[in-house]
Write a protein that holds these residues in place. Sequence first.
Motif, PDB file in Angstrom:
ATOM      1  N   MET A  64       0.839  -1.173   0.000  1.00  0.00           N
ATOM      2  CA  MET A  64       0.000   0.000   0.000  1.00  0.00           C
ATOM      3  C   MET A  64       0.888   1.241   0.000  1.00  0.00           C
ATOM      4  SD  MET A  64      -3.524   1.151   1.252  1.00  0.00           S
ATOM      5  CE  MET A  64      -4.410  -0.101   0.730  1.00  0.00           C
ATOM      6  N   GLY A  65       0.447   2.341  -0.603  1.00  0.00           N
ATOM      7  CA  GLY A  65       1.217   3.575  -0.699  1.00  0.00           C
ATOM      8  C   GLY A  65       1.254   4.330   0.618  1.00  0.00           C
ATOM      9  N   PRO A  66       1.941   5.459   0.617  1.00  0.00           N
ATOM     10  CA  PRO A  66       2.046   6.253   1.832  1.00  0.00           C
ATOM     11  C   PRO A  66       0.680   6.813   2.246  1.00  0.00           C
ATOM     12  CG  PRO A  66       2.962   7.448  -0.026  1.00  0.00           C
ATOM     13  CD  PRO A  66       2.619   6.071  -0.508  1.00  0.00           C
ATOM     14  N   GLU A  67       0.542   7.039   3.550  1.00  0.00           N
ATOM     15  CA  GLU A  67      -0.702   7.614   4.056  1.00  0.00           C
ATOM     16  C   GLU A  67      -0.819   9.062   3.614  1.00  0.00           C
ATOM     17  OE1 GLU A  67      -1.753   6.979   8.104  1.00  0.00           O
ATOM     18  OE2 GLU A  67      -0.667   5.085   8.184  1.00  0.00           O
ATOM     19  N   LEU A  68      -2.052   9.503   3.500  1.00  0.00           N
ATOM     20  CA  LEU A  68      -2.281  10.896   3.116  1.00  0.00           C
ATOM     21  C   LEU A  68      -2.048  11.786   4.328  1.00  0.00           C
ATOM     22  CD1 LEU A  68      -5.522  10.500   0.969  1.00  0.00           C
ATOM     23  CD2 LEU A  68      -3.166  10.701   0.187  1.00  0.00           C
ATOM     24  N   ASP A  69      -1.292  12.857   4.123  1.00  0.00           N
ATOM     25  CA  ASP A  69      -1.059  13.817   5.189  1.00  0.00           C
ATOM     26  C   ASP A  69      -1.709  15.143   4.813  1.00  0.00           C
ATOM     27  OD1 ASP A  69       0.609  14.826   3.240  1.00  0.00           O
ATOM     28  OD2 ASP A  69       2.452  14.554   4.377  1.00  0.00           O
ATOM     29  N   VAL A  70      -1.518  16.143   5.646  1.00  0.00           N
ATOM     30  CA  VAL A  70      -2.145  17.442   5.413  1.00  0.00           C
ATOM     31  C   VAL A  70      -1.670  18.057   4.087  1.00  0.00           C
ATOM     32  CG1 VAL A  70      -0.441  18.787   6.732  1.00  0.00           C
ATOM     33  CG2 VAL A  70      -2.777  19.616   6.520  1.00  0.00           C
ATOM     34  N   PHE A  71      -0.427  17.809   3.708  1.00  0.00           N
ATOM     35  CA  PHE A  71       0.083  18.360   2.448  1.00  0.00           C
ATOM     36  C   PHE A  71      -0.600  17.727   1.238  1.00  0.00           C
ATOM     37  CE2 PHE A  71       3.441  19.326   5.466  1.00  0.00           C
ATOM     38  CZ  PHE A  71       3.662  20.668   5.192  1.00  0.00           C
ATOM     39  N   ALA A  72      -0.922  16.457   1.332  1.00  0.00           N
ATOM     40  CA  ALA A  72      -1.660  15.795   0.246  1.00  0.00           C
ATOM     41  C   ALA A  72      -3.057  16.402   0.122  1.00  0.00           C
ATOM     42  CB  ALA A  72      -1.740  14.298   0.490  1.00  0.00           C
ATOM     43  N   PHE A  73      -3.715  16.664   1.255  1.00  0.00           N
ATOM     44  CA  PHE A  73      -5.050  17.266   1.201  1.00  0.00           C
ATOM     45  C   PHE A  73      -4.993  18.690   0.660  1.00  0.00           C
ATOM     46  CE2 PHE A  73      -6.005  13.807   4.200  1.00  0.00           C
ATOM     47  CZ  PHE A  73      -7.096  13.266   3.522  1.00  0.00           C
ATOM     48  N   ILE A  74      -3.944  19.432   1.006  1.00  0.00           N
ATOM     49  CA  ILE A  74      -3.748  20.767   0.428  1.00  0.00           C
ATOM     50  C   ILE A  74      -3.619  20.650  -1.091  1.00  0.00           C
ATOM     51  CG2 ILE A  74      -2.066  22.656   0.237  1.00  0.00           C
ATOM     52  CD1 ILE A  74      -1.570  22.269   3.287  1.00  0.00           C
ATOM     53  N   GLY A  75      -2.888  19.660  -1.554  1.00  0.00           N
ATOM     54  CA  GLY A  75      -2.743  19.425  -2.991  1.00  0.00           C
ATOM     55  C   GLY A  75      -4.061  19.072  -3.664  1.00  0.00           C
ATOM     56  N   PHE A  76      -4.889  18.270  -2.985  1.00  0.00           N
ATOM     57  CA  PHE A  76      -6.200  17.926  -3.537  1.00  0.00           C
ATOM     58  C   PHE A  76      -7.082  19.170  -3.687  1.00  0.00           C
ATOM     59  CE2 PHE A  76      -5.619  13.450  -1.771  1.00  0.00           C
ATOM     60  CZ  PHE A  76      -5.398  12.897  -3.021  1.00  0.00           C
ATOM     61  N   PHE A 123       1.660  23.930  -5.204  1.00  0.00           N
ATOM     62  CA  PHE A 123       3.075  24.217  -4.988  1.00  0.00           C
ATOM     63  C   PHE A 123       3.463  23.895  -3.541  1.00  0.00           C
ATOM     64  CE2 PHE A 123       6.856  26.824  -4.434  1.00  0.00           C
ATOM     65  CZ  PHE A 123       7.496  26.704  -5.649  1.00  0.00           C
ATOM     66  N   THR A 124       2.603  24.293  -2.609  1.00  0.00           N
ATOM     67  CA  THR A 124       2.838  23.998  -1.191  1.00  0.00           C
ATOM     68  C   THR A 124       2.904  22.494  -0.958  1.00  0.00           C
ATOM     69  OG1 THR A 124       1.713  26.033  -0.548  1.00  0.00           O
ATOM     70  CG2 THR A 124       1.925  24.327   1.137  1.00  0.00           C
ATOM     71  N   SER A 125       1.972  21.771  -1.532  1.00  0.00           N
ATOM     72  CA  SER A 125       1.959  20.319  -1.397  1.00  0.00           C
ATOM     73  C   SER A 125       3.228  19.700  -1.992  1.00  0.00           C
ATOM     74  CB  SER A 125       0.722  19.744  -2.098  1.00  0.00           C
ATOM     75  OG  SER A 125       0.739  18.353  -2.101  1.00  0.00           O
TER      76      SER A 125
END
Length: 92
Positions: free
Chosen positions: A1-13, A49-51
């Motif tokens: 399984m891939g890495p867990e989603l963190d706050v930066f991933a949600f910012i990217g979404f 960009f932040t993500s």
Amino acid sequence: MGPELDVFAFIGFIGTACIIGAYFYLTAVDKPNPWLLHGTNLVGAALLFTSLLKHTNWPSLILEGFWAAIAIWGLTKALRGRRRTEEGAREA
């Protein structure tokens, strides 16, 4: 399984949703509001960009830099157009 989603991933979404939404808006309306279009693109690019600073993907990071620059150019162009319209109204 891939890495867990963190706050930066949600910012990217959220950034992705902004850019997709702006593109849909551009396609859906006959005369898009440049402030809404370019402003949403700029917010989306900044969030992505932040993500990407945390989850670095260099080609995507460069793409978002250009995306933000184009959005800033569009906002600047809209500002200049507004100023010309206001000056023309004062002269009339």
